[in-house]
Write a protein that holds these residues in place. Structure first.
Motif, PDB file in Angstrom:
ATOM      1  N   ALA A 111      11.335  -5.493 -28.807  1.00  0.00           N
ATOM      2  CA  ALA A 111      12.292  -5.512 -27.556  1.00  0.00           C
ATOM      3  C   ALA A 111      12.232  -4.081 -26.723  1.00  0.00           C
ATOM      4  O   ALA A 111      11.857  -4.070 -25.596  1.00  0.00           O
ATOM      5  CB  ALA A 111      13.714  -5.698 -28.020  1.00  0.00           C
ATOM      6  N   ILE A 112      12.382  -3.112 -27.808  1.00  0.00           N
ATOM      7  CA  ILE A 112      12.295  -1.788 -27.033  1.00  0.00           C
ATOM      8  C   ILE A 112      10.752  -1.479 -26.402  1.00  0.00           C
ATOM      9  O   ILE A 112      11.034  -0.874 -25.009  1.00  0.00           O
ATOM     10  CB  ILE A 112      12.567  -0.650 -28.179  1.00  0.00           C
ATOM     11  N   LYS A 113       9.865  -1.645 -27.257  1.00  0.00           N
ATOM     12  CA  LYS A 113       8.627  -1.674 -26.379  1.00  0.00           C
ATOM     13  C   LYS A 113       8.313  -2.357 -25.339  1.00  0.00           C
ATOM     14  O   LYS A 113       7.984  -1.661 -24.121  1.00  0.00           O
ATOM     15  CB  LYS A 113       7.648  -2.177 -27.521  1.00  0.00           C
ATOM     16  N   ARG A 114       8.813  -3.948 -25.108  1.00  0.00           N
ATOM     17  CA  ARG A 114       8.326  -4.507 -24.137  1.00  0.00           C
ATOM     18  C   ARG A 114       9.377  -3.879 -22.904  1.00  0.00           C
ATOM     19  O   ARG A 114       8.885  -3.811 -21.751  1.00  0.00           O
ATOM     20  CB  ARG A 114       8.930  -6.069 -24.048  1.00  0.00           C
ATOM     21  N   GLN A 115      10.598  -3.478 -23.157  1.00  0.00           N
ATOM     22  CA  GLN A 115      11.583  -3.142 -22.199  1.00  0.00           C
ATOM     23  C   GLN A 115      11.012  -1.760 -21.574  1.00  0.00           C
ATOM     24  O   GLN A 115      10.937  -1.558 -20.222  1.00  0.00           O
ATOM     25  CB  GLN A 115      12.830  -2.840 -22.935  1.00  0.00           C
ATOM     26  N   ASN A 116      10.510  -0.761 -22.459  1.00  0.00           N
ATOM     27  CA  ASN A 116       9.975   0.336 -21.550  1.00  0.00           C
ATOM     28  C   ASN A 116       8.575   0.208 -20.770  1.00  0.00           C
ATOM     29  O   ASN A 116       8.430   0.790 -19.862  1.00  0.00           O
ATOM     30  CB  ASN A 116       9.973   1.403 -23.064  1.00  0.00           C
ATOM     31  N   GLU A 117       7.981  -0.552 -21.437  1.00  0.00           N
ATOM     32  CA  GLU A 117       6.738  -1.147 -20.735  1.00  0.00           C
ATOM     33  C   GLU A 117       6.839  -1.724 -19.717  1.00  0.00           C
ATOM     34  O   GLU A 117       6.198  -1.289 -18.404  1.00  0.00           O
ATOM     35  CB  GLU A 117       5.540  -1.815 -21.817  1.00  0.00           C
ATOM     36  N   LYS A 118       7.647  -2.420 -19.353  1.00  0.00           N
ATOM     37  CA  LYS A 118       8.054  -3.273 -18.119  1.00  0.00           C
ATOM     38  C   LYS A 118       8.612  -2.126 -17.045  1.00  0.00           C
ATOM     39  O   LYS A 118       8.185  -2.219 -15.999  1.00  0.00           O
ATOM     40  CB  LYS A 118       9.248  -4.195 -18.471  1.00  0.00           C
ATOM     41  N   PHE A 119       9.408  -1.372 -17.561  1.00  0.00           N
ATOM     42  CA  PHE A 119       9.911  -0.420 -16.934  1.00  0.00           C
ATOM     43  C   PHE A 119       8.756   0.568 -16.055  1.00  0.00           C
ATOM     44  O   PHE A 119       8.827   0.517 -15.003  1.00  0.00           O
ATOM     45  CB  PHE A 119      10.923   0.421 -17.405  1.00  0.00           C
ATOM     46  N   VAL A 120       7.975   1.086 -17.151  1.00  0.00           N
ATOM     47  CA  VAL A 120       7.114   2.166 -16.352  1.00  0.00           C
ATOM     48  C   VAL A 120       5.981   1.183 -15.541  1.00  0.00           C
ATOM     49  O   VAL A 120       5.843   1.836 -14.386  1.00  0.00           O
ATOM     50  CB  VAL A 120       6.162   2.643 -17.594  1.00  0.00           C
ATOM     51  N   LEU A 121       5.728   0.009 -15.884  1.00  0.00           N
ATOM     52  CA  LEU A 121       4.876  -0.746 -15.185  1.00  0.00           C
ATOM     53  C   LEU A 121       5.586  -1.306 -13.728  1.00  0.00           C
ATOM     54  O   LEU A 121       4.724  -1.513 -12.726  1.00  0.00           O
ATOM     55  CB  LEU A 121       4.460  -1.958 -15.770  1.00  0.00           C
ATOM     56  N   SER A 122       6.892  -1.362 -13.614  1.00  0.00           N
ATOM     57  CA  SER A 122       7.631  -1.909 -12.292  1.00  0.00           C
ATOM     58  C   SER A 122       7.409  -0.808 -11.415  1.00  0.00           C
ATOM     59  O   SER A 122       7.388  -0.940 -10.289  1.00  0.00           O
ATOM     60  CB  SER A 122       9.025  -2.161 -12.874  1.00  0.00           C
ATOM     61  N   LEU A 123       7.230   0.562 -11.806  1.00  0.00           N
ATOM     62  CA  LEU A 123       6.972   1.700 -10.783  1.00  0.00           C
ATOM     63  C   LEU A 123       5.865   1.200  -9.893  1.00  0.00           C
ATOM     64  O   LEU A 123       5.712   1.831  -8.969  1.00  0.00           O
ATOM     65  CB  LEU A 123       6.983   2.967 -11.534  1.00  0.00           C
ATOM     66  N   ARG A 124       4.767   0.556 -10.446  1.00  0.00           N
ATOM     67  CA  ARG A 124       3.449   0.493  -9.722  1.00  0.00           C
ATOM     68  C   ARG A 124       3.498  -0.482  -8.790  1.00  0.00           C
ATOM     69  O   ARG A 124       2.522  -0.786  -7.950  1.00  0.00           O
ATOM     70  CB  ARG A 124       2.280   0.265 -10.570  1.00  0.00           C
ATOM     71  N   ILE A 125       4.593  -1.434  -8.625  1.00  0.00           N
ATOM     72  CA  ILE A 125       4.713  -2.420  -7.498  1.00  0.00           C
ATOM     73  C   ILE A 125       4.891  -1.871  -6.125  1.00  0.00           C
ATOM     74  O   ILE A 125       4.236  -2.407  -5.419  1.00  0.00           O
ATOM     75  CB  ILE A 125       5.790  -3.462  -7.866  1.00  0.00           C
ATOM     76  N   ALA A 126       5.709  -0.928  -6.059  1.00  0.00           N
ATOM     77  CA  ALA A 126       5.897  -0.377  -4.655  1.00  0.00           C
ATOM     78  C   ALA A 126       4.551   0.021  -4.061  1.00  0.00           C
ATOM     79  O   ALA A 126       3.603   0.563  -4.505  1.00  0.00           O
ATOM     80  CB  ALA A 126       6.792   0.756  -4.884  1.00  0.00           C
ATOM     81  N   PRO A 127       4.410  -0.050  -2.664  1.00  0.00           N
ATOM     82  CA  PRO A 127       3.239   0.399  -2.016  1.00  0.00           C
ATOM     83  C   PRO A 127       2.987   1.866  -1.971  1.00  0.00           C
ATOM     84  O   PRO A 127       4.207   2.487  -2.066  1.00  0.00           O
ATOM     85  CB  PRO A 127       3.344  -0.221  -0.742  1.00  0.00           C
ATOM     86  N   MET A 132       9.990   1.695   3.292  1.00  0.00           N
ATOM     87  CA  MET A 132      11.130   0.880   2.697  1.00  0.00           C
ATOM     88  C   MET A 132      11.386  -0.338   2.796  1.00  0.00           C
ATOM     89  O   MET A 132      11.478  -1.193   1.704  1.00  0.00           O
ATOM     90  CB  MET A 132      12.331   1.611   3.130  1.00  0.00           C
ATOM     91  N   VAL A 133      11.193  -0.942   3.767  1.00  0.00           N
ATOM     92  CA  VAL A 133      11.388  -2.426   4.393  1.00  0.00           C
ATOM     93  C   VAL A 133      10.355  -3.204   3.682  1.00  0.00           C
ATOM     94  O   VAL A 133      10.566  -4.167   2.933  1.00  0.00           O
ATOM     95  CB  VAL A 133      11.457  -2.579   5.895  1.00  0.00           C
ATOM     96  N   LEU A 134       9.038  -2.695   3.951  1.00  0.00           N
ATOM     97  CA  LEU A 134       7.921  -3.272   3.178  1.00  0.00           C
ATOM     98  C   LEU A 134       8.172  -3.519   1.723  1.00  0.00           C
ATOM     99  O   LEU A 134       7.727  -4.709   0.968  1.00  0.00           O
ATOM    100  CB  LEU A 134       6.522  -2.474   3.388  1.00  0.00           C
ATOM    101  N   THR A 135       8.612  -2.355   0.988  1.00  0.00           N
ATOM    102  CA  THR A 135       8.926  -2.361  -0.386  1.00  0.00           C
ATOM    103  C   THR A 135       9.803  -3.414  -0.887  1.00  0.00           C
ATOM    104  O   THR A 135       9.600  -4.297  -1.780  1.00  0.00           O
ATOM    105  CB  THR A 135       9.363  -1.010  -0.940  1.00  0.00           C
ATOM    106  N   ILE A 136      11.008  -3.354  -0.169  1.00  0.00           N
ATOM    107  CA  ILE A 136      12.021  -4.348  -0.420  1.00  0.00           C
ATOM    108  C   ILE A 136      11.406  -5.898  -0.450  1.00  0.00           C
ATOM    109  O   ILE A 136      11.717  -6.493  -1.120  1.00  0.00           O
ATOM    110  CB  ILE A 136      13.372  -4.091   0.461  1.00  0.00           C
ATOM    111  N   LEU A 137      10.966  -6.025   0.770  1.00  0.00           N
ATOM    112  CA  LEU A 137      10.490  -7.397   1.051  1.00  0.00           C
ATOM    113  C   LEU A 137       9.522  -7.996   0.125  1.00  0.00           C
ATOM    114  O   LEU A 137       9.703  -8.989  -0.216  1.00  0.00           O
ATOM    115  CB  LEU A 137       9.905  -7.478   2.662  1.00  0.00           C
ATOM    116  N   THR A 138       8.676  -7.036  -0.329  1.00  0.00           N
ATOM    117  CA  THR A 138       7.543  -7.152  -1.490  1.00  0.00           C
ATOM    118  C   THR A 138       8.108  -7.621  -2.664  1.00  0.00           C
ATOM    119  O   THR A 138       7.928  -8.450  -3.392  1.00  0.00           O
ATOM    120  CB  THR A 138       6.775  -6.201  -1.515  1.00  0.00           C
ATOM    121  N   ASN A 139       9.082  -6.856  -2.914  1.00  0.00           N
ATOM    122  CA  ASN A 139       9.941  -7.175  -4.140  1.00  0.00           C
ATOM    123  C   ASN A 139      10.635  -8.306  -4.301  1.00  0.00           C
ATOM    124  O   ASN A 139      10.508  -9.019  -5.203  1.00  0.00           O
ATOM    125  CB  ASN A 139      10.819  -5.700  -4.642  1.00  0.00           C
TER     126      ASN A 139
END
Lengths: 269, 289
Positions: free
Chosen positions: A95-111, B263-270
């Motif tokens: 659980a801890i492993k997945r949670q941390n991994e998920k958090f770190v990876l979620s940072l990469r979704i932002a453009p 910011m808006v692009l990021t929010i919409l994407t998420n």
């Protein structure tokens, strides 16, 4: 009949995939007149003059060195830090492993745009825009999450007994990491490193914003061929070939891992 | 015994958390001002004005529409073509390994080089594409100069580069499928298209959704080929939100406004991703591979 149809379809597929690549390389080996001839020249005696032109261009050589320095340094940092973190996470509960991994990876979704503009703004105020470390740091920041998640998959393959046995013998965690995990997972670590180099080498947006005259990488530098009046397609295609060739070689070396790595790199991140 | 393994990951995870938290707050703070590098020292707090400006900025709205169009079209096309190709090569034949290696080529190719390649192929006077069309008596098409065609040309380059990625992932899932249900259906007299539609595709559903998500995320962020092939032109006809944000920041030096766009692009994407993800994975997991 079906077999013939299959082979024809396969041939068309390969033609579509390979023709653009072939045309780039072919054009890079033509003299200026042939490169732009219409109808196209299919048979020609190859010339190296475009390559000679590119390789005697100081800006291009400089960019080549920058690309090598930046992608190697950023990848060493990413894999080094990533391996430590992955080692720590593999030892935790699921659980801890997945949670941390998920958090770190979620940072990469932002453009990248959203963190590159403030980074640029800060770097500009600190006069760091022409500094290798700023771009190396940003690339490491971007690749560490990817390295962590890929390395976790390799470390998970290492039997727990190996680690437990070493602990019974009184080995310290760092010793186990260095003496057991690194050698056993060496293949995976090398693959991760190569993928990091590949991503960094190919990356354009961050480099475009954060590199200055002295730190320009190849993808940025190659765009300078475009701004002149009338594009010099021959030398440009020679430069393009030189930029992508090392990555094609690296890609073939880690064939099995590329798709796996890329799906980790972007989905979960 | 005291477990020291957490010292291996905690500092890095905390650092990443701290950096992203600080960065997010900083970005929000910047978007509430009117910072422009063209007017140094004259910035002031303007509240939500940047966000209001975005709502009424026709150029931004159009860019958003193009982002959605490009993302949906690229993802759909790559998924459909990629699936068709993977079904074609899902059999044993000589040279399968070589085909796999060749499919990897576009994926590892530097995106800037892909952009240059297609710009070269699509050159209106000397490009191969128009030459090929002229052989069959069509054309010429002004691929990158005609506002009605340019976005399609970019789509072409994106499809060329990323369809192989879909193919390779779909091939891997196809190979891991058990063959029994398919063969049983065939024995029962099902036609090939029925086997495909009722058995193979449902089993691939999960893998395909994951690929679609990956491609959609990347398509929203697409920048390289846009910058190389059209830079948003002609007449803004290929300007996506990502590109508009870049131009606001580094051509107009309108830092606060460009961050508002980001910011808006990021929010919409998420939000879009979360919706898709929930739709895809909360739904009854029939035929999970």
């Amino acid at each position: 009949m079906r077999r013939i149809a299959f082979w024809i379809a396969l041939a068309i597929l390969l033609l579509c995939v390979l023709f653009p690549l072939y045309w780039v390389v072919a054009t890079s080996l033509k003299i200026q007149r042939d490169a732009f001839a219409m109808p196209p020249v299919w048979l020609f005696s190859p010339t190296w003059e475009n390559y000679a032109k590119v390789l005697s261009n100081g800006v291009f050589i400089r960019a080549f060195l920058n690309s090598v320095i930046i992608s190697l340094s950023a990848s060493v940092i990413s894999v080094g830090v990533g391996a430590l973190v992955a080692y720590g996470l593999v030892a935790q509960d699921e659980a801890i492993k997945r949670q941390n991994e998920k958090f770190v990876l979620s940072l990469r979704i932002a453009p990248p745009l959203i963190f590159i503009i403030p980074t640029y703004f800060l770097a500009a105020q600190m006069k760091l825009l022409n500094n290798h470390w700023i771009i190396i740091g940003v690339y490491a920041f971007v690749n560490i999450p990817f390295a962590i998640s890929l390395l976790i998959t390799f470390f998970e393959d290492i039997p727990r007994e190996l680690r437990d046995a070493a602990k019974v013998d009184g080995a310290r965690e760092f010793t186990i990491f260095r003496e057991i995990f690194l050698p056993v997972a060496l293949g995976g670590i090398v693959a991760t490193f190569i993928l990091c180099v590949l991503f960094t080498w190919n990356e354009f947006f961050i480099a475009l914003v954060l590199t200055g005259r002295d730190t320009q990488t190849l993808p940025v530098s190659i765009t300078s061929f475009l701004t002149f009046q009338g594009v010099q397609w021959g030398p440009l295609m020679a430069a393009a070939t030189l930029v992508m060739l090392p990555m094609l070689v690296l890609g073939m070396l880690v064939q099995g891992q590329v798709v796996r790595g890329m799906s980790l790199g972007s989905i979960k991140g | 015994m005291h477990d020291t393994t957490r010292y291996f990951y905690r500092p890095v995870v905390l650092l990443f958390g701290a950096i992203s938290a600080v960065l997010t707050l900083y970005v929000v703070w910047l978007t509430l001002h009117n910072i422009s590098l063209l007017r140094p020292g004259r910035e002031s707090f303007i509240g939500l004005d940047n966000y209001l400006r975005l709502l009424t900025d026709g150029r931004a709205i159009n860019a958003l529409g193009r982002t959605v169009l490009f993302t949906v079209a690229a993802t759909a096309a790559e998924l459909v073509i990629g699936l068709a190709i993977s079904l074609l090569v899902d059999r044993d034949f000589r040279g399968k390994r070589i085909v796999r290696a060749i499919l990897l080529v576009p994926i590892v190719m530097t995106p800037v080089v892909v952009g240059l390649t297609w710009r070269f192929l699509l050159n209106p006077t000397n490009g191969m594409m128009n030459y090929a069309l002229s052989i069959v008596g069509l054309g010429p098409v002004d691929w990158l100069g005609d506002p009605n065609v340019a976005l399609f040309s970019l789509l072409l380059a994106d499809i060329w580069q990323w369809t192989p990625f879909v193919v390779l992932l779909a091939m891997a899932s196809l190979e891991s499928l058990p063959e029994d249900p398919q063969n049983a259906a065939r024995v029962d007299g099902a036609r090939e298209w029925q086997v495909l539609w009722h058995i193979t595709l449902p089993a691939l559903k999960r893998a395909l959704l994951v690929v679609a998500l990956i491609r959609a995320i990347d398509a929203v962020k697409a920048f390289d080929i846009f910058y190389i092939m059209t830079r948003g032109g002609p007449a803004l006809s290929t300007e996506t939100l990502n590109l508009y944000g870049y131009i606001s920041a580094f051509t107009n030096f309108d830092i606060s406004y460009s961050l508002t766009i980001a910011m808006v692009l990021t929010i919409l994407t998420n939000v879009a991703l979360l919706l898709l993800y929930n739709l895809a994975f909360r739904a009854p997991k029939q035929g999970q591979a």
